[in-house]
Design an enzyme around this catalytic site. Sequence first.
Site, PDB file in Angstrom:
ATOM      1  N   CYS A  39     -32.363  64.840  54.309  1.00 19.94           N
ATOM      2  CA  CYS A  39     -31.587  64.026  55.385  1.00 19.94           C
ATOM      3  C   CYS A  39     -30.307  64.233  55.479  1.00 19.94           C
ATOM      4  O   CYS A  39     -29.943  64.355  56.846  1.00 19.94           O
ATOM      5  CB  CYS A  39     -31.764  62.605  55.154  1.00 19.94           C
ATOM      6  SG  CYS A  39     -33.657  62.133  54.839  1.00 19.94           S
ATOM      7  N   PRO A  57     -40.868  58.790  55.182  1.00 22.98           N
ATOM      8  CA  PRO A  57     -41.075  60.460  55.256  1.00 22.98           C
ATOM      9  C   PRO A  57     -41.529  61.154  54.039  1.00 22.98           C
ATOM     10  O   PRO A  57     -41.830  60.646  52.797  1.00 22.98           O
ATOM     11  CB  PRO A  57     -39.333  60.640  55.636  1.00 22.98           C
ATOM     12  CG  PRO A  57     -38.870  59.820  54.353  1.00 22.98           C
ATOM     13  CD  PRO A  57     -39.722  58.665  54.444  1.00 22.98           C
ATOM     14  N   TRP A  58     -41.672  62.572  54.418  1.00 21.26           N
ATOM     15  CA  TRP A  58     -42.438  63.352  53.223  1.00 21.26           C
ATOM     16  C   TRP A  58     -41.259  64.255  52.562  1.00 21.26           C
ATOM     17  O   TRP A  58     -41.444  64.577  51.279  1.00 21.26           O
ATOM     18  CB  TRP A  58     -43.310  64.236  53.911  1.00 21.26           C
ATOM     19  CG  TRP A  58     -42.632  65.221  55.168  1.00 21.26           C
ATOM     20  CD1 TRP A  58     -42.452  64.897  56.481  1.00 21.26           C
ATOM     21  CD2 TRP A  58     -41.586  66.131  55.114  1.00 21.26           C
ATOM     22  NE1 TRP A  58     -41.687  65.732  57.291  1.00 21.26           N
ATOM     23  CE2 TRP A  58     -41.264  66.458  56.414  1.00 21.26           C
ATOM     24  CE3 TRP A  58     -41.037  66.922  54.116  1.00 21.26           C
ATOM     25  CZ2 TRP A  58     -40.340  67.567  56.841  1.00 21.26           C
ATOM     26  CZ3 TRP A  58     -40.310  68.315  54.286  1.00 21.26           C
ATOM     27  CH2 TRP A  58     -39.903  68.433  55.773  1.00 21.26           C
ATOM     28  N   ASN A  59     -39.863  64.261  53.177  1.00 23.26           N
ATOM     29  CA  ASN A  59     -39.127  65.064  52.230  1.00 23.26           C
ATOM     30  C   ASN A  59     -38.419  64.675  50.807  1.00 23.26           C
ATOM     31  O   ASN A  59     -38.456  65.557  49.900  1.00 23.26           O
ATOM     32  CB  ASN A  59     -37.844  65.609  53.440  1.00 23.26           C
ATOM     33  CG  ASN A  59     -37.082  64.321  53.619  1.00 23.26           C
ATOM     34  OD1 ASN A  59     -37.442  63.148  53.710  1.00 23.26           O
ATOM     35  ND2 ASN A  59     -35.678  64.564  53.853  1.00 23.26           N
ATOM     36  N   SER A  68     -38.017  61.570  62.323  1.00 21.52           N
ATOM     37  CA  SER A  68     -37.245  62.330  63.367  1.00 21.52           C
ATOM     38  C   SER A  68     -36.834  61.214  64.472  1.00 21.52           C
ATOM     39  O   SER A  68     -37.152  60.027  64.388  1.00 21.52           O
ATOM     40  CB  SER A  68     -38.219  62.922  64.133  1.00 21.52           C
ATOM     41  OG  SER A  68     -39.535  62.426  64.679  1.00 21.52           O
ATOM     42  N   ALA A  75     -46.117  59.462  55.217  1.00 23.78           N
ATOM     43  CA  ALA A  75     -46.286  60.692  55.994  1.00 23.78           C
ATOM     44  C   ALA A  75     -47.351  61.099  55.676  1.00 23.78           C
ATOM     45  O   ALA A  75     -47.872  61.451  54.450  1.00 23.78           O
ATOM     46  CB  ALA A  75     -45.096  61.425  56.146  1.00 23.78           C
ATOM     47  N   GLU A 125     -33.428  55.252  60.277  1.00 20.99           N
ATOM     48  CA  GLU A 125     -32.548  56.622  59.713  1.00 20.99           C
ATOM     49  C   GLU A 125     -33.245  57.905  60.145  1.00 20.99           C
ATOM     50  O   GLU A 125     -34.604  58.368  60.068  1.00 20.99           O
ATOM     51  CB  GLU A 125     -32.499  56.835  58.054  1.00 20.99           C
ATOM     52  CG  GLU A 125     -31.710  57.832  57.607  1.00 20.99           C
ATOM     53  CD  GLU A 125     -31.883  58.508  56.381  1.00 20.99           C
ATOM     54  OE1 GLU A 125     -31.836  59.726  56.016  1.00 20.99           O
ATOM     55  OE2 GLU A 125     -32.255  57.683  55.638  1.00 20.99           O
ATOM     56  N   LEU A 126     -32.574  58.566  61.123  1.00 15.61           N
ATOM     57  CA  LEU A 126     -33.520  59.662  62.038  1.00 15.61           C
ATOM     58  C   LEU A 126     -32.863  60.874  61.706  1.00 15.61           C
ATOM     59  O   LEU A 126     -32.608  61.349  60.542  1.00 15.61           O
ATOM     60  CB  LEU A 126     -33.269  59.234  63.204  1.00 15.61           C
ATOM     61  CG  LEU A 126     -33.788  57.678  63.765  1.00 15.61           C
ATOM     62  CD1 LEU A 126     -33.528  57.498  65.344  1.00 15.61           C
ATOM     63  CD2 LEU A 126     -35.110  57.687  63.130  1.00 15.61           C
ATOM     64  N   GLY A 127     -32.470  61.809  62.778  1.00 12.75           N
ATOM     65  CA  GLY A 127     -31.823  63.008  62.492  1.00 12.75           C
ATOM     66  C   GLY A 127     -30.648  63.178  61.754  1.00 12.75           C
ATOM     67  O   GLY A 127     -29.709  62.434  61.797  1.00 12.75           O
TER      68      GLY A 127
END
Length: 462
Positions: free
Chosen positions: A263, A130-132, A208, A157, A229-231
């Site tokens: 996250c 992911p990007w975060n 997501s 991402a 690992e999602l929301g």
Amino acid sequence: MTTIQCISPIDGSVYAEREAASFETAKAAIARGRAAQKDWARRPLEERVQLVLKGVARLNEMVDEVVPELAWQMGRPVKYGGEFKGFNERSNYVATIAADALKPMIVEESDRFERRIAREPHGVVFVIAPWNYPYMTAINTIAPALMAGNVVVIKHASQTLLVGERMVRAFNEAGVPQEVFQNLFLDHDTTSALIAARSFDFINFTGSVEGGRSIERAAAGTFTGLGLELGGKDPGYVMEDADLEAAVDTLMDGATYNSGQCCCGIERIYVHESLYDAFVEKSVAWVSNYKLGNPLDPETSLGPMANKRFARTVREQIADAKARGARALVDPALFPADDGQGTYVAPQILVDVDHTMPFMRDETFGPAVGIMKVSSDEEALALMNDSPYGLTASLWTKDSERAGRIGAEIETGTVFMNRADYLDPALCWTGVKETGRGGALSIIGFQNLTRPKSYHLKKVTA
């Protein structure tokens, strides 16, 4: 040919772009990795561990490039210095436990039988990052996967398009063979097609809930192992005996750091009625001290959100909550960079909120948090569990036994007491419900990146 672009949240410009690989090109790259995997796995474990650590060290040498790149790609202020603290902590810790985590389980070693359970690498591990927190989240899988003898293919991402490329460059320059750790630029359709074609032996996805569902659909019938690992909608609960100052400082940081794009960020807080007014007042003062602006400015403490559509979600949730009776307490005039349209979003605290509001139940993933008053542990517990997600929960009390009792009833992957928004590499990073499945880091992380292989050896006796 599809072109993948990173649109910078700083000014809306195209910061980077790369051509997406075709299905055939990607398959050929993966095949090279598969051909190299057994030789990599035959290397002594300590050699693999040291090469991974050399890759980590090489990336650290790139700090002057990495930090401003992150600001341009996803908006984190340069004053925070990137992700090297957590990146290094996680890499170094898994290196110290690799030998124990991967050693065989001996059942019998006698003159008649040798019975043991060994850990064997899956083969080709696909990391969809992911990007975060593009470096820290990726290293959670990359480091132990490589140490365990897998080869790794990373797809990052589009918002952090250059991160996978830079990580692979650092590790290759440190001596990890090019076939063993590769970066691919892929669009969604090609990614799904590769998964459906059983190109990988294990897939780790962070992103997501809908993204996780897409991965599961693509993998259906392939029997490929998945880590998802999602929301999240992580709660904090401040009890009547909490250290108020510490709770405010940690929970507000957990709610707003990285523009709330964490996250395990704190998205909803339940405060005992005896501390509620003081907690709210101190929280508003704490959040109001941010300086929102260009993340390349060393004085900026809160940067833009990574994308306009993410900012739009936050604004829509806040507007909806206010229309339903919530009150916003942070003065927007303190944050002139927020024009109400772009990526720069002022931090916000909402009160008079309840669980009929999407703001208190749906993932916000922005610098906004709701605070509710509660009168008992039972009330707080019911609210904390009233969520489709379960990654972490943060409990604030001086009584560890009480925290343990409450924690046992919370539907979550990790229970914190008197801290929040932290990933302990010695513990399993995991979630429940729509937050996903599987687990990273710790000994369990190594187990998920390998498979058990049993040996039952009957010795010939005279």
